[in-house]
Design a protein around this motif. Structure first.
Motif, PDB file in Angstrom:
ATOM      1  N   MET A   1      -6.437  24.659 -39.690  1.00 42.58           N
ATOM      2  CA  MET A   1      -7.869  24.854 -39.965  1.00 42.58           C
ATOM      3  C   MET A   1      -8.479  25.777 -39.032  1.00 42.58           C
ATOM      4  N   ALA A   2      -8.981  26.925 -39.880  1.00 39.60           N
ATOM      5  CA  ALA A   2      -9.573  28.076 -39.057  1.00 39.60           C
ATOM      6  C   ALA A   2     -10.578  27.663 -38.177  1.00 39.60           C
ATOM      7  N   THR A   3     -10.781  28.407 -37.137  1.00 38.16           N
ATOM      8  CA  THR A   3     -11.793  28.408 -36.230  1.00 38.16           C
ATOM      9  C   THR A   3     -12.899  29.129 -36.698  1.00 38.16           C
ATOM     10  N   ILE A   4     -14.223  28.443 -36.636  1.00 36.53           N
ATOM     11  CA  ILE A   4     -15.434  29.020 -36.937  1.00 36.53           C
ATOM     12  C   ILE A   4     -15.937  30.018 -35.906  1.00 36.53           C
ATOM     13  N   LEU A   5     -15.983  31.335 -36.200  1.00 42.96           N
ATOM     14  CA  LEU A   5     -16.371  32.101 -35.006  1.00 42.96           C
ATOM     15  C   LEU A   5     -17.576  32.620 -35.562  1.00 42.96           C
ATOM     16  N   HIS A   6     -18.058  32.720 -36.727  1.00 46.67           N
ATOM     17  CA  HIS A   6     -19.149  33.433 -37.435  1.00 46.67           C
ATOM     18  C   HIS A   6     -20.107  32.438 -38.218  1.00 46.67           C
ATOM     19  N   ARG A   7     -21.414  32.807 -38.281  1.00 51.47           N
ATOM     20  CA  ARG A   7     -22.223  31.963 -39.176  1.00 51.47           C
ATOM     21  C   ARG A   7     -23.109  32.921 -39.899  1.00 51.47           C
ATOM     22  N   PHE A 111     -15.943  52.026 -51.561  1.00 51.09           N
ATOM     23  CA  PHE A 111     -15.425  51.488 -50.439  1.00 51.09           C
ATOM     24  C   PHE A 111     -15.063  50.005 -50.580  1.00 51.09           C
ATOM     25  N   ASN A 112     -14.087  49.498 -50.247  1.00 48.80           N
ATOM     26  CA  ASN A 112     -13.537  48.162 -50.543  1.00 48.80           C
ATOM     27  C   ASN A 112     -12.895  47.350 -49.365  1.00 48.80           C
ATOM     28  N   GLN A 113     -13.091  45.935 -49.361  1.00 45.77           N
ATOM     29  CA  GLN A 113     -12.568  45.461 -48.156  1.00 45.77           C
ATOM     30  C   GLN A 113     -11.003  45.640 -47.977  1.00 45.77           C
ATOM     31  N   GLY A 114     -10.351  45.574 -46.892  1.00 42.99           N
ATOM     32  CA  GLY A 114      -9.172  45.748 -46.649  1.00 42.99           C
ATOM     33  C   GLY A 114      -8.607  44.434 -46.158  1.00 42.99           C
ATOM     34  N   GLU A 115      -7.320  44.653 -45.798  1.00 43.35           N
ATOM     35  CA  GLU A 115      -6.782  42.996 -45.203  1.00 43.35           C
ATOM     36  C   GLU A 115      -7.065  42.469 -44.081  1.00 43.35           C
ATOM     37  N   LYS A 116      -7.262  43.445 -42.986  1.00 43.58           N
ATOM     38  CA  LYS A 116      -7.987  42.974 -41.818  1.00 43.58           C
ATOM     39  C   LYS A 116      -9.346  42.347 -41.990  1.00 43.58           C
ATOM     40  N   LEU A 117     -10.135  42.691 -42.511  1.00 42.92           N
ATOM     41  CA  LEU A 117     -11.635  42.406 -43.005  1.00 42.92           C
ATOM     42  C   LEU A 117     -11.310  41.069 -43.655  1.00 42.92           C
ATOM     43  N   ARG A 118     -10.417  41.084 -44.886  1.00 39.09           N
ATOM     44  CA  ARG A 118     -10.335  39.740 -45.646  1.00 39.09           C
ATOM     45  C   ARG A 118      -9.849  38.700 -44.422  1.00 39.09           C
ATOM     46  N   ALA A 119      -8.953  38.865 -43.594  1.00 39.73           N
ATOM     47  CA  ALA A 119      -8.406  37.771 -42.863  1.00 39.73           C
ATOM     48  C   ALA A 119      -9.521  37.143 -42.022  1.00 39.73           C
ATOM     49  N   GLU A 120     -10.696  37.811 -41.743  1.00 35.71           N
ATOM     50  CA  GLU A 120     -11.766  37.102 -40.941  1.00 35.71           C
ATOM     51  C   GLU A 120     -12.609  36.265 -41.927  1.00 35.71           C
ATOM     52  N   ILE A 121     -12.512  36.352 -43.225  1.00 36.72           N
ATOM     53  CA  ILE A 121     -13.190  35.265 -43.949  1.00 36.72           C
ATOM     54  C   ILE A 121     -13.104  33.913 -43.890  1.00 36.72           C
ATOM     55  N   PRO A 122     -12.077  33.454 -43.494  1.00 34.77           N
ATOM     56  CA  PRO A 122     -11.842  32.016 -43.109  1.00 34.77           C
ATOM     57  C   PRO A 122     -12.606  31.425 -41.937  1.00 34.77           C
ATOM     58  N   ASN A 123     -12.897  32.718 -40.994  1.00 35.46           N
ATOM     59  CA  ASN A 123     -13.629  32.149 -39.856  1.00 35.46           C
ATOM     60  C   ASN A 123     -15.283  32.139 -39.722  1.00 35.46           C
ATOM     61  N   ILE A 124     -15.732  32.477 -41.256  1.00 32.19           N
ATOM     62  CA  ILE A 124     -16.995  32.484 -41.228  1.00 32.19           C
ATOM     63  C   ILE A 124     -17.685  31.124 -41.722  1.00 32.19           C
ATOM     64  N   GLU A 125     -18.732  30.639 -41.287  1.00 30.68           N
ATOM     65  CA  GLU A 125     -19.260  29.382 -42.141  1.00 30.68           C
ATOM     66  C   GLU A 125     -20.642  29.744 -42.632  1.00 30.68           C
ATOM     67  N   VAL A 126     -20.644  29.169 -43.988  1.00 29.08           N
ATOM     68  CA  VAL A 126     -22.041  29.909 -44.657  1.00 29.08           C
ATOM     69  C   VAL A 126     -22.937  28.626 -44.831  1.00 29.08           C
ATOM     70  N   GLU A 127     -24.114  28.940 -44.447  1.00 29.40           N
ATOM     71  CA  GLU A 127     -25.011  27.780 -44.310  1.00 29.40           C
ATOM     72  C   GLU A 127     -26.187  28.331 -45.733  1.00 29.40           C
ATOM     73  N   ILE A 128     -26.219  27.432 -46.508  1.00 30.61           N
ATOM     74  CA  ILE A 128     -27.065  27.647 -47.692  1.00 30.61           C
ATOM     75  C   ILE A 128     -28.550  26.678 -47.438  1.00 30.61           C
ATOM     76  N   LEU A 129     -29.530  27.526 -47.169  1.00 37.64           N
ATOM     77  CA  LEU A 129     -30.767  27.040 -46.768  1.00 37.64           C
ATOM     78  C   LEU A 129     -31.665  26.354 -47.883  1.00 37.64           C
ATOM     79  N   GLY A 130     -31.085  26.371 -49.162  1.00 42.05           N
ATOM     80  CA  GLY A 130     -31.761  25.979 -50.324  1.00 42.05           C
ATOM     81  C   GLY A 130     -32.410  27.012 -51.059  1.00 42.05           C
ATOM     82  N   VAL A 131     -33.200  26.756 -52.254  1.00 37.88           N
ATOM     83  CA  VAL A 131     -33.720  27.723 -53.101  1.00 37.88           C
ATOM     84  C   VAL A 131     -34.762  28.441 -52.340  1.00 37.88           C
ATOM     85  N   ALA A 132     -34.818  29.635 -52.502  1.00 37.48           N
ATOM     86  CA  ALA A 132     -35.713  30.286 -51.884  1.00 37.48           C
ATOM     87  C   ALA A 132     -37.232  30.210 -52.513  1.00 37.48           C
ATOM     88  N   GLU A 133     -38.385  30.359 -51.770  1.00 34.20           N
ATOM     89  CA  GLU A 133     -39.558  30.242 -52.215  1.00 34.20           C
ATOM     90  C   GLU A 133     -39.680  30.965 -53.504  1.00 34.20           C
TER      91      GLU A 133
END
Length: 244
Positions: A1-7, A111-133
């Protein structure tokens, strides 16, 4: 399981870019602020992620980016591992003998993402705050001449603006579509006669005769679903647009 480093945090908005499902949503990331080269280098030095000073790192980065731009202009494909960049010609050539015409064709850098940047995606946690006003929002713009999305502006040609609740309407004298020069803060308004399409989810405007530079797009309106707001509200595109 990937370590969450970013949010990162995001709000949901009505998805006006697809027509197959009228009830779906698109997520829009909340960006606290933009970072320039100097700020990124300073952050690297502060975190201990750089073994040189922030100023030395900034100088080396600027030299690299300048040389990369030079090589891109000669048509080379760039692969840094973190991103890939290439030079693309836009526009249609009507015959094998037709030559490049700046009035008909354009050059853009992609410009397109490369392999090193793609490798960071599993380390990101996404928080959905709901539907915007229920506020006006610009989701995407397309420069019709160049085909560029959220990037280039071609003065005198059409710009498609997709969003939600962006129809320009109301009695306030300051409503309209504006291009704000990021260096001088000069605001250029689209003339009413240059509003080609004016719908809640799409505007098509003729881009004014803007000087070369970087601009922020603003849509100021009093539009609401079933009424006119007492005060205008402003929708901003969260990406800078460039006139070359």
């Amino acid at each position: 399981m990937a370590t969450i480093l970013h949010r990162i945090k995001a709000y949901l908005y009505d998805n006006v870019l697809t027509k197959d499902n009228p009830n779906d949503f698109t997520a829009r990331t909340i960006s606290e602020r933009s970072l320039n080269v100097q700020q990124i280098c300073q952050s690297a030095a502060n975190r201990g992620g750089a073994d040189i000073s922030a100023s030395a790192m900034e100088h080396a980065t600027e030299l690299f980016l300048k040389e990369m731009a030079y090589q891109l202009c000669d048509g080379y494909f760039i692969n840094t591992g973190y991103f890939m960049a290439s030079t693309t010609i836009r526009g249609v050539f009507d015959s094998p003998s037709e030559t490049f015409n700046k009035d008909k064709h354009s050059i853009i850098f992609q410009f397109n993402q490369g392999e090193k940047l793609r490798a960071e995606i599993p380390n990101i946690e996404v928080e959905i705050l709901g539907v915007a006003e229920a506020s006006a929002v610009i989701l995407q713009v397309t420069d019709v001449k160049s085909g560029s999305v959220n990037d280039l502006l071609t003065p005198g040609r059409n710009l498609k603006i997709a969003g939600s609740k962006i129809k320009v309407t109301g009695n306030d004298p300051f409503i309209g579509v504006f291009f704000v020069n990021t260096a001088s803060n000069v605001r250029t308004m689209v003339e009413e006669s240059d509003m080609v399409t004016n719908n809640p989810s799409e505007l098509i405007v003729v881009i004014p005769a803007l000087l070369a530079g970087t601009y922020q797009l603003e849509v100021v309106t009093q539009f609401a679903d079933s009424s006119i707001l007492k005060q205008p509200r402003t929708a901003l595109l969260d990406k800078p647009l460039t006139v070359e």
